[in-house]
Design an enzyme around this catalytic site. Structure first.
Site, PDB file in Angstrom:
ATOM      1  NE  ARG A   7       4.179 -26.305-146.842  1.00  0.00           N
ATOM      2  CZ  ARG A   7       4.467 -25.216-147.378  1.00  0.00           C
ATOM      3  NH1 ARG A   7       3.467 -24.240-147.697  1.00  0.00           N
ATOM      4  NH2 ARG A   7       5.484 -24.982-147.459  1.00  0.00           N
ATOM      5  NE  ARG A  62      12.138 -19.304-149.896  1.00  0.00           N
ATOM      6  CZ  ARG A  62      10.944 -20.093-150.162  1.00  0.00           C
ATOM      7  NH1 ARG A  62      10.232 -19.792-151.112  1.00  0.00           N
ATOM      8  NH2 ARG A  62      10.651 -20.866-149.196  1.00  0.00           N
TER       9      ARG A  62
HETATM   10  P1  AMP Z   1       6.793 -21.513-148.919  1.00  0.00           P
HETATM   11  O1  AMP Z   1       7.072 -20.620-149.494  1.00  0.00           O
HETATM   12  O2  AMP Z   1       5.301 -22.026-149.135  1.00  0.00           O
HETATM   13  O3  AMP Z   1       7.805 -22.904-149.317  1.00  0.00           O
HETATM   14  O4  AMP Z   1       6.951 -21.797-147.275  1.00  0.00           O
HETATM   15  C1  AMP Z   1       8.360 -21.411-146.703  1.00  0.00           C
HETATM   16  C2  AMP Z   1       7.872 -21.886-145.458  1.00  0.00           C
HETATM   17  O5  AMP Z   1       6.986 -21.057-144.493  1.00  0.00           O
HETATM   18  C3  AMP Z   1       7.820 -23.357-144.963  1.00  0.00           C
HETATM   19  O6  AMP Z   1       8.857 -24.073-145.370  1.00  0.00           O
HETATM   20  C4  AMP Z   1       7.054 -23.374-143.435  1.00  0.00           C
HETATM   21  O7  AMP Z   1       8.118 -23.173-142.686  1.00  0.00           O
HETATM   22  C5  AMP Z   1       6.202 -21.973-143.609  1.00  0.00           C
HETATM   23  N1  AMP Z   1       4.969 -22.324-144.050  1.00  0.00           N
HETATM   24  C6  AMP Z   1       4.208 -21.857-145.158  1.00  0.00           C
HETATM   25  N2  AMP Z   1       3.038 -22.055-145.308  1.00  0.00           N
HETATM   26  C7  AMP Z   1       2.769 -23.161-144.308  1.00  0.00           C
HETATM   27  C8  AMP Z   1       1.508 -23.692-143.942  1.00  0.00           C
HETATM   28  N3  AMP Z   1       0.327 -23.575-144.351  1.00  0.00           N
HETATM   29  N4  AMP Z   1       1.738 -24.272-142.212  1.00  0.00           N
HETATM   30  C9  AMP Z   1       2.923 -24.251-141.756  1.00  0.00           C
HETATM   31  N5  AMP Z   1       3.906 -23.666-142.203  1.00  0.00           N
HETATM   32  C10 AMP Z   1       4.094 -22.921-143.495  1.00  0.00           C
END
Ligand code: AMP
Length: 181
Positions: free
Chosen positions: A84, A127
């Protein structure tokens, strides 16, 4: 799989991984499971996720390194939501070498379309990070921290861009074409 929140990464990554027969590893899903199970990691990650901020690199990277070392990832995997930021990309290379990621698939979607999609998803799936204020922060975090990875993978010759506008099967077809090529 790279792209802004709401681009459809999760939906497409799940289909693509199933089609290829490799595990779909979504760090967002892994973190949400940890929050739901009230693990140590989940307790540490929760507030960052609710604010739409990134969970600290060391927590997420340790989780990913553990996961990639499991047997089912030995013949490949589709990473969704990781790396990320450039520091996470570097951690992967440090842990597993330059070949750790063969290709970054970038799903490109117009920013105006993203907010609409995410608000709708929030209503449909409940969510807690799909409310408008948190969505705006997640998009800002993407622009500041994640978007630099586009150039990182492009200059390494490992980036494929895919238009993320259209129906789920249309976009899936484009991804398959890119992989076949
Ligand atoms: P996502 O489902 O990929 O949109 O992730 C949801 C949330 O999880 C994000 O907004 C971050 O708070 C956390 N998150 C997911 N992947 C990462 C990552 N690689 N690094 C840091 N935080 C993450």
């Amino acid at each position: 799989m790279l792209g802004p929140p709401g681009a459809g990464k999760g939906t497409q990554a799940e289909r693509l991984a199933r089609a290829i027969g490799i595990p779909h590893l979504s760090t967002g899903d892994m973190l949400r499971t940890n929050v739901a199970n009230d693990t140590d990691l989940g307790r540490q990650a929760k507030a960052f996720m609710e604010a739409g901020d990134l969970v600290p690199d060391e927590l997420v990277t340790a989780m990913v390194i553990d996961r990639l070392a499991q047997d089912d990832a030995a013949c490949g995997y589709l990473l969704d939501g990781y790396p990320r930021n450039p520091a996470q990309a570097q951690s992967l290379v440090d842990a597993f070498g330059e070949e750790v990621l063969e290709l970054a698939l970038l799903l490109e979607v117009d920013p105006d379309e993203l907010v609409q999609r995410l608000v709708l998803r929030g209503q449909e799936q409940g969510r807690s990070d799909d409310t408008e204020a948190v969505i705006r922060n997640r998009l800002a975090v993407y622009e500041e921290q994640t978007a630099p990875l586009v150039e990182y993978y492009e200059s390494a010759g490992r980036l494929a861009r895919v238009e993320g506008l259209g129906t789920i099967p249309e976009i899936f077809g484009r991804l398959i074409e890119v992989l076949a090529a």
